[in-house]
Design an enzyme around this catalytic site. Structure first.
Site, PDB file in Angstrom:
ATOM      1  N   TRP A 126       7.817  -2.374  10.189  1.00  0.00           N
ATOM      2  CA  TRP A 126       6.867  -1.491   9.504  1.00  0.00           C
ATOM      3  C   TRP A 126       5.680  -1.274  10.441  1.00  0.00           C
ATOM      4  O   TRP A 126       5.109  -2.256  10.937  1.00  0.00           O
ATOM      5  CB  TRP A 126       6.426  -2.185   8.210  1.00  0.00           C
ATOM      6  CG  TRP A 126       5.543  -1.397   7.307  1.00  0.00           C
ATOM      7  CD1 TRP A 126       5.710  -0.105   6.891  1.00  0.00           C
ATOM      8  CD2 TRP A 126       4.351  -1.863   6.660  1.00  0.00           C
ATOM      9  NE1 TRP A 126       4.708   0.261   6.037  1.00  0.00           N
ATOM     10  CE2 TRP A 126       3.850  -0.805   5.866  1.00  0.00           C
ATOM     11  CE3 TRP A 126       3.654  -3.077   6.660  1.00  0.00           C
ATOM     12  CZ2 TRP A 126       2.695  -0.917   5.099  1.00  0.00           C
ATOM     13  CZ3 TRP A 126       2.509  -3.186   5.892  1.00  0.00           C
ATOM     14  CH2 TRP A 126       2.038  -2.116   5.122  1.00  0.00           C
ATOM     15  N   ASP A 206       7.692 -11.812   5.057  1.00  0.00           N
ATOM     16  CA  ASP A 206       7.165 -10.683   4.295  1.00  0.00           C
ATOM     17  C   ASP A 206       8.184 -10.330   3.208  1.00  0.00           C
ATOM     18  O   ASP A 206       9.330  -9.992   3.498  1.00  0.00           O
ATOM     19  CB  ASP A 206       6.919  -9.488   5.235  1.00  0.00           C
ATOM     20  CG  ASP A 206       6.143  -8.379   4.531  1.00  0.00           C
ATOM     21  OD1 ASP A 206       5.759  -8.566   3.364  1.00  0.00           O
ATOM     22  OD2 ASP A 206       5.920  -7.323   5.153  1.00  0.00           O
ATOM     23  N   ALA A 208       8.405  -7.948   0.282  1.00  0.00           N
ATOM     24  CA  ALA A 208       7.803  -6.797  -0.410  1.00  0.00           C
ATOM     25  C   ALA A 208       8.754  -6.150  -1.409  1.00  0.00           C
ATOM     26  O   ALA A 208       8.336  -5.302  -2.183  1.00  0.00           O
ATOM     27  CB  ALA A 208       7.332  -5.760   0.610  1.00  0.00           C
ATOM     28  N   LYS A 241       6.334  -2.669  -5.641  1.00  0.00           N
ATOM     29  CA  LYS A 241       7.588  -1.982  -5.909  1.00  0.00           C
ATOM     30  C   LYS A 241       8.252  -2.525  -7.171  1.00  0.00           C
ATOM     31  O   LYS A 241       8.588  -1.764  -8.071  1.00  0.00           O
ATOM     32  CB  LYS A 241       8.541  -2.140  -4.723  1.00  0.00           C
ATOM     33  CG  LYS A 241       8.306  -1.205  -3.552  1.00  0.00           C
ATOM     34  CD  LYS A 241       7.068  -1.371  -2.805  1.00  0.00           C
ATOM     35  CE  LYS A 241       6.926  -0.374  -1.679  1.00  0.00           C
ATOM     36  NZ  LYS A 241       5.848  -0.700  -0.777  1.00  0.00           N
TER      37      LYS A 241
HETATM   38  C1  LMR Z   1       6.493   2.235   3.183  1.00  0.00           C
HETATM   39  O1  LMR Z   1       6.812   1.654   4.227  1.00  0.00           O
HETATM   40  O2  LMR Z   1       6.735   3.423   2.965  1.00  0.00           O
HETATM   41  C2  LMR Z   1       5.796   1.457   2.095  1.00  0.00           C
HETATM   42  O3  LMR Z   1       5.689   0.122   2.479  1.00  0.00           O
HETATM   43  C3  LMR Z   1       4.506   2.059   1.720  1.00  0.00           C
HETATM   44  C4  LMR Z   1       3.477   1.943   2.791  1.00  0.00           C
HETATM   45  O4  LMR Z   1       2.379   1.513   2.457  1.00  0.00           O
HETATM   46  O5  LMR Z   1       3.732   2.297   3.942  1.00  0.00           O
END
Ligand code: LMR
Length: 392
Positions: A126, A206, A208, A241
């Protein structure tokens, strides 16, 4: 002029897609950008369990005074159980503004309390992982995870971790890897654990998307394995989520320690850092989660709602691969059905992603990451035709 030297930087690559999608007048558009779940009506619903809990809070809440530095104690205790299972005595949760807040708190904790330690992120990960840890001043390294062939590279990952300096931090995605959707098998997790032990690495897991992969408990399997096998562990948990609480910014950093005294030491530091970041956390989302998890009936309603979301995502994954059959593309995209969670690294190139947006109003991240949970089940044939068009 004070601001003369300040230059403009590009907007967030994920959140920016929300605006671009909203502005697109094409009624046939697809929103596969930011990671939010959508139902058959294309809405991101507030779960019924959340609505009931919110109503109870409205009726009952008599004060908006601050919650303490670690947040709502009941929320922390119940979240530890949800994440770690019943046996979570030597763990404590510090409530944070979302999972992102938990990551930031973890980054500052490492920088302050474990100085000189580097952190290893999956390649890819991410994008905000990259900027949060670098922003806190940590040395960021990468371990291979998914290669150019869009396949998991477990041996590359293990080799990189084997070479990491002792004591470094390794960030692992508990399930539903963001952005790829490729998860480690249980055997793979066992091998990662061996390296973590041998190299004395500190895992930061992590978490999520609990409940969006294989189920609430199944998705926690690796976290619970690590918590059982290691004396110390950090876990970031998000309620965005699975509780549909996105904008309420609800999450926590869980610290697992070898004994109660050490847990108190660590938590004293976390409270200090949190005080300097946001003082005390926002209350509403955590109060909702605590209300749900403390009430067996509400918890069972919520569990069934998470399961329905999970099953819808699984149906969308399989349905999209099916819809690609007439285009002769089901084998090429078979991985979409094998990946887990909201996201799929489709394997589409940045040019193909741009063409999808320009020619078909299909919005996804430039890296080829699609939020499958945003797709419209009734129009998977349209989406498949658009993909086929840009793959010609
Ligand atoms: C994403 O990766 O789309 C989600 O985790 C939302 C975000 O905050 O980026």
């Amino acid at each position: 002029m004070h601001f003369q030297a300040i230059t403009r930087i590009p907007g967030d690559p994920i959140l920016g897609l929300m605006e671009a999608y909203a502005k697109d007048p094409n009624p046939a558009k697809f929103d596969l950008g930011v990671g939010v779940f959508k139902d058959a009506q294309g809405l991101t619903p507030v779960p019924r369990a959340v609505k009931i809990a919110e109503q109870r809070l409205v009726d009952r809440q008599s004060s908006k005074s601050y919650v303490g530095g670690h947040g709502d104690a009941a929320f922390g205790r119940l979240l530890c159980q949800l994440v770690l299972g019943k046996d979570s005595a030597l763990a404590g949760a510090t409530q944070t503004p979302g999972g992102t807040g938990a990551l930031r708190l973890a980054a500052e904790f490492i920088q302050r309390c474990l100085p000189g330690r580097g952190i290893w992120l999956s390649d890819p990960t991410w994008p905000i992982h990259e900027t949060i840890f670098a922003g806190a001043g940590l040395k960021v390294g990468h371990y291979p995870y998914v290669g150019a062939d869009n396949r998991l590279d477990v041996s590359g990952m293990l080799a990189a971790l084997e070479a990491a300096p002792e004591g470094d931090i390794v960030l692992l995605h508990a399930c539903c890897h963001n952005p790829t959707g490729f998860d480690l098998s249980r055997d793979d997790w066992g091998r990662v654990l061996e390296v973590v032990k041998r190299r004395s690495l500190l895992p930061l897991i992590d978490f999520a998307y609990q409940g969006f992969g294989d189920g609430l408990d199944e998705d926690a399997w690796a976290v619970r394995l690590f918590a059982a096998e290691l004396p110390e562990l950090l876990v970031t948990s998000s309620c965005s989520k699975n509780f549909g609480l996105y904008r309420e910014r609800t999450g926590a950093l869980l610290a697992c320690c070898a004994d109660t005294e050490k847990l108190l030491d660590v938590r004293s530091q976390l409270a200090f850092i949190a005080r300097n970041l946001w003082s005390t956390p926002p209350d509403h989302g955590a109060a909702v989660v605590a209300e749900i998890l403390a009430d067996p009936e509400l918890k069972s309603l919520w569990t069934s709602e998470v399961e329905a979301m999970r099953q819808r995502i699984a149906r969308l994954r399989n349905g999209l691969v099916e819809a690609l059959v007439p285009h002769g593309l089901s084998e090429r995209f078979a991985h979409i059905a094998e990946q887990r969670g909201m996201f799929s690294y489709t394997g589409l190139s940045p040019d193909q992603v741009a063409a999808l947006r320009e020619r078909h109003s299909v919005y996804m991240v430039g890296t080829g990451r699609a939020n499958v949970a945003g797709a419209d089940e009734a129009r998977l044939d349209v989406l498949a035709a658009a993909i086929a068009d840009v793959c010609k």
